[in-house]
Design an enzyme around this catalytic site. Sequence first.
Site, PDB file in Angstrom:
ATOM      1  N   HIS A 113      -4.429  -9.261   3.102  1.00  0.00           N
ATOM      2  CA  HIS A 113      -5.493  -8.296   3.375  1.00  0.00           C
ATOM      3  C   HIS A 113      -6.866  -8.916   3.105  1.00  0.00           C
ATOM      4  O   HIS A 113      -7.652  -8.401   2.302  1.00  0.00           O
ATOM      5  CB  HIS A 113      -5.287  -7.031   2.548  1.00  0.00           C
ATOM      6  CG  HIS A 113      -4.019  -6.299   2.862  1.00  0.00           C
ATOM      7  ND1 HIS A 113      -3.754  -5.773   4.111  1.00  0.00           N
ATOM      8  CD2 HIS A 113      -2.932  -6.021   2.100  1.00  0.00           C
ATOM      9  CE1 HIS A 113      -2.562  -5.182   4.104  1.00  0.00           C
ATOM     10  NE2 HIS A 113      -2.039  -5.335   2.899  1.00  0.00           N
TER      11      HIS A 113
ATOM     12  N   ASP B 123       1.921   1.367   0.424  1.00  0.00           N
ATOM     13  CA  ASP B 123       2.826   1.350   1.573  1.00  0.00           C
ATOM     14  C   ASP B 123       4.125   2.087   1.273  1.00  0.00           C
ATOM     15  O   ASP B 123       4.726   2.679   2.180  1.00  0.00           O
ATOM     16  CB  ASP B 123       3.115  -0.095   2.000  1.00  0.00           C
ATOM     17  CG  ASP B 123       1.967  -0.682   2.797  1.00  0.00           C
ATOM     18  OD1 ASP B 123       1.559  -0.056   3.787  1.00  0.00           O
ATOM     19  OD2 ASP B 123       1.479  -1.755   2.436  1.00  0.00           O
TER      20      ASP B 123
END
Length: 269
Positions: free
Chosen positions: A52, A177
Amino acid sequence: MTNLSTQRTRDFHAKLRAKENVYGVFIGSPNPVVLDTVNATGWDFAILEGQHSAMSTGDLAATLISLYHSGLPAIVRVDGHEPFAIAKMFDAGAAGIIVPMVETVEQAEAIVAATRFRPRGMRSFGPIRADLVGMRPAELEERVFVFVMIETALGMENAEAIAAIDGVDGIFVGMADLAISRGEDPLAAYTTDVAQKDFAYLRTVTDANDITLGAPAFGPENAAKWREFGCQLVTVGLESALLGAASRDALEFLKPGSTPVRDASSPYS
């Protein structure tokens, strides 16, 4: 003679295997001033954010070289399961890897194989960093530490079997997630009782297999909570988030109410 980087990597691995608490930060920038500042602070380790962030493979390798000179152990979070990309991070001197979205035994076995030479695995011999050139395969494998990310409902279902795989050294929890895979709010995942239950289960799983439990946190209070929940390896934030928090605190002290309003429910604030 053992160089500083190799010795600190060995010491870091020994702490993880002894289940000592260690604390670090995510780094999303290859800027050498940032790296120098993080190292000078005294953290136990850094995680280079290859998933990320905008850092390329070249950026990650260059950052590992920069950190080699300070000796700070650096784990790399890669952006997928591609075996040669995983091996390349160890060729460049990583003290470990974190692999996202691991859901099955087969995926975990393939990840381990990418980090080991034949006949045990499929890694190709070719160290990149100067201090690793000349090492034998067995010496290079000593530098390997593999975290798999459990961050989906399916991954949780298979966590026990994944943790039992020889070569999986730790589980790194991805709460956001995991929440999304359950149809829940990812921002609330860091504050609800669900996180505590998940950590308790995964600590049981990791203890049963004598491996490490790790997780990302956002701020020291959050990190202390994860420690209480059983995590040994905890990050306290991304370096840019720490900079932002310090900047906001300084400006608020001087000009109360002058900083942008932020969502108090978000752990990223």
